[in-house]
Design an enzyme around this catalytic site. Structure first.
Site, short mmCIF file in Angstrom:
data_model
loop_
_atom_site.label_atom_id
_atom_site.label_comp_id
_atom_site.label_asym_id
_atom_site.label_seq_id
_atom_site.Cartn_x
_atom_site.Cartn_y
_atom_site.Cartn_z
CE LYS A 15 -1.75 2.75 2.95
NZ LYS A 15 -1.68 3.99 2.15
CB CYS A 33 13.24 8.52 8.25
SG CYS A 33 14.26 7.40 7.28
CD GLU A 56 9.98 12.65 11.61
OE1 GLU A 56 8.80 12.30 11.81
OE2 GLU A 56 10.82 11.94 11.04
CB THR A 82 0.91 6.06 11.28
OG1 THR A 82 0.48 7.40 11.08
CG2 THR A 82 0.06 5.15 10.43
N GLY A 137 6.82 4.76 8.25
CA GLY A 137 6.01 5.97 8.34
C GLY A 137 6.24 6.66 9.66
CB SER A 138 4.44 9.38 11.31
OG SER A 138 3.14 8.83 11.38
CB THR A 139 6.62 7.76 15.97
OG1 THR A 139 7.98 7.66 15.51
CG2 THR A 139 6.50 7.09 17.33
CD GLU A 162 13.18 0.36 9.56
OE1 GLU A 162 13.74 1.40 9.93
OE2 GLU A 162 13.66 -0.77 9.71
#
Ligand code: NAD
Length: 499
Positions: free
Chosen positions: A198, A306, A403, A254, A250-252, A272
């Site tokens: 996805k 990242c 971030e 999510t 993706g983001s922490t 990650e």
């Protein structure tokens, strides 16, 4: 803003973006069940570029069911490892043959420089595919000299097998859409898994093209599927009981949702996640090398990396010199579309993300911080943010804690390296860091004290397919690259034979 050297988009790419996209399931395009569509934009202009399906839970179920059927039928894992290797090498050749079109497509969709798309998004990815293809023939277990004492006189031999974990769900962000999709795809395939990818709703186009090229390379139908969509589609995939392993980047925030959903089904998962990465420059730093390194490591892809350097700790003896040079170079960078190879600063991925980055900058303004470069909006139709350098940032300022994921460098002077490392470690994140010094004793000492999954010395951001990559702390769980990537897509089975 347009130089005369802007790349002319190929006819193939122009035709591709105009397609009436469905999902890619079981070896070809399939219309989505969901009637919802997603507009995809060109970040350099803000104009619509393409339109894709916004898949729902029924679409996700269809993709996972097909991937599961292909896995159970062993159409891929049943091949000889050497044959999987060969198909993946053919896939690399097809990526190479289509490299310019893929690079243009990514630049049009993501906004990044065509130079970066050619060299990294596509070029480095081809190397990664060739490296990972070789793992297909090198997956091994162990033989174990066991001491089971019963029944008296019995002898046993035990060994372990590494077996493909099953159906992989790969959820991908928008910053390196092609490259990160392949970071998951190819080790999963080398291990014998099937996969549903996805991509991010902002950048779904190259994943759809990758699926076509993989099919052409000989990856059987059902082994590599793509569902396009947003949050609902991602959540349905993460919660699907037919998925054996979720590989998420993706983001922490999510990532935490994905991990929580995975545990409900005992689905294996790796995350990650975000970073807020320090670069620490000691008193003996090679100033020119550090300036070039931190500009590359901090502003690459407009800071949408990242592992980007975003907190720059500089020994006070070199602080002024380095701050002035960074400000001068960043302030003079040319701004323009990614298709112009001469433009040094390109748009961010979306209007939403540009606004988010501008809000971080506005908060730093409101806090009275000292701007050496940037900080003002760019008066162009695309999603641009000026490279921004902020000096003397206190440790509690949001700009050194959150971030930002944009072209913003926060500079902090220090006197004592141990104190600098303490500040660098005082973050919820621990993805990457760099140390800048040629003092061997200091470097060897400090490397051990840094809480980060990757530490570069006199460099920031280069990756290699063999080098494990992943985060400490809230930057994630698990490692990608090298043998760790293969590990993550296998189960270990113990076999114990009495004889
Ligand atoms: P994001 O977390 O918003 O989205 C990532 C993906 O998750 C997208 O495909 C999105 O559609 C999907 N998603 C959204 N909600 C979901 C849900 N509830 N369940 C499942 N999937 C869902 O991240 P982003 O904005 O696309 O990417 C930027 C972030 O990615 C930054 O934090 C960056 O640091 C991180 N990142 C990390 C690495 C790494 O290797 N550590 C690499 C690149 C990017």
């Amino acid at each position: 803003m347009n130089s005369n050297n802007a790349v002319v988009v190929s006819d193939a790419v122009k035709a591709f973006v105009q397609r009436d996209f469905g999902l890619f399931i079981n070896g070809g395009p399939q219309p989505a069940h969901s009637a919802r569509r997603l507009d995809v934009f060109n970040p350099a202009t803000g104009e619509p570029l393409a339109n894709v399906a916004d898949a729902d839970a029924i679409d996700v179920d269809n993709a996972v069911t097909n991937a599961r059927a292909a896995f159970d039928a062993r159409v891929w894992s049943g091949l000889r490892p050497a044959d999987r290797d060969r198909v993946l090498l053919h896939f690399a050749d097809l990526l190479e043959a289509n490299a310019e079109d893929l690079a243009q497509l990514e630049t049009l969709n993501q906004g990044k420089s065509i130079n970066l798309s050619r060299a990294v998004e596509v070029g480095a990815t081809i190397e990664y595919v060739r490296y990972m293809a070789g793992w297909a023939t090198k997956i091994t277990g162990e033989t174990l000299d066991v001491s089971i004492p019963f029944p008296p006189g019995a002898r046993y031999t035990a060994y372990t097998r590494k077996e493909p974990v099953g159906v992989v769900a790969a959820i991908v962000p928008w910053n390196f859409p092609l490259m990160i999709a392949v970071w998951k795809l190819v080790p999963a395939l080398a291990a014998g898994c099937t996969i549903v990818i996805k991509p991010s709703p902002e950048t779904p186009l190259t994943a759809l093209r990758l699926a076509e090229l993989a099919l052409e390379a000989g990856v059987p139908p059902g082994v590599f599927n793509v569902v396009t969509g947003g949050r609902e589609c991602g959540a349905a995939l993460a919660a699907h009981p037919g998925v054996s392993k979720i590989s998420f980047t993706g983001s922490t925030p999510t990532g935490k949702l994905v991990g929580t959903a995975a545990v409900q089904n005992m689905t294996r998962f790796s995350l990650e996640l975000g970073g807020k990465n320090p670069a620490v420059m000691l008193a003996d730093v090679d100033v020119d090398q550090a300036i070039q390194g931190v500009l590359a490591g901090g502003l690459l892809n407009q800071g949408q990396v990242c592992a980007a350097a975003s907190r720059i700790y500089v020994h006070r003896s070199k602080y002024r010199q380095i701050a002035d040079a960074l400000a001068e170079i960043a302030g003079a960078m040319t701004i323009g579309p990614g298709l112009d190879p001469a433009a040094q600063v390109n748009p961010l991925v979306s209007a939403l993300h540009r606004d988010r980055v501008q809000q971080h900058i506005a908060r730093a303004h409101d806090a009275g911080l000292r701007f050496l470069a940037g900080g003002t909006p760019v008066d162009l139709p695309g999603y641009y943010v000026r490279p921004t350098v902020i000096a003397d940032v206190p440790h509690d300022a949001a700009i050194v804690r959150d971030e930002v994921f944009g072209p913003v460098l926060a500079l902090v002077p220090f006197d004592d390296p141990v104190e600098a490392i303490r500040l660098a470690n005082d973050s919820p994140y621990g993805l990457a860091a760099s140390l800048w010094s040629n003092d061997l004793r200091a470097v060897m000492n400090l490397v051990q004290q840094i809480d980060a999954g990757t530490v570069w010395v006199n460099s920031h951001v280069p990756l290699d397919p063999s080098m494990p990559f992943g985060g400490y702390k809230q930057s994630g769980i698990g490692r990608e690259f090298g043998k760790y990537a293969i590990e993550g897509f296998t189960e270990t089975k113990s076999v114990c034979i009495a004889h």
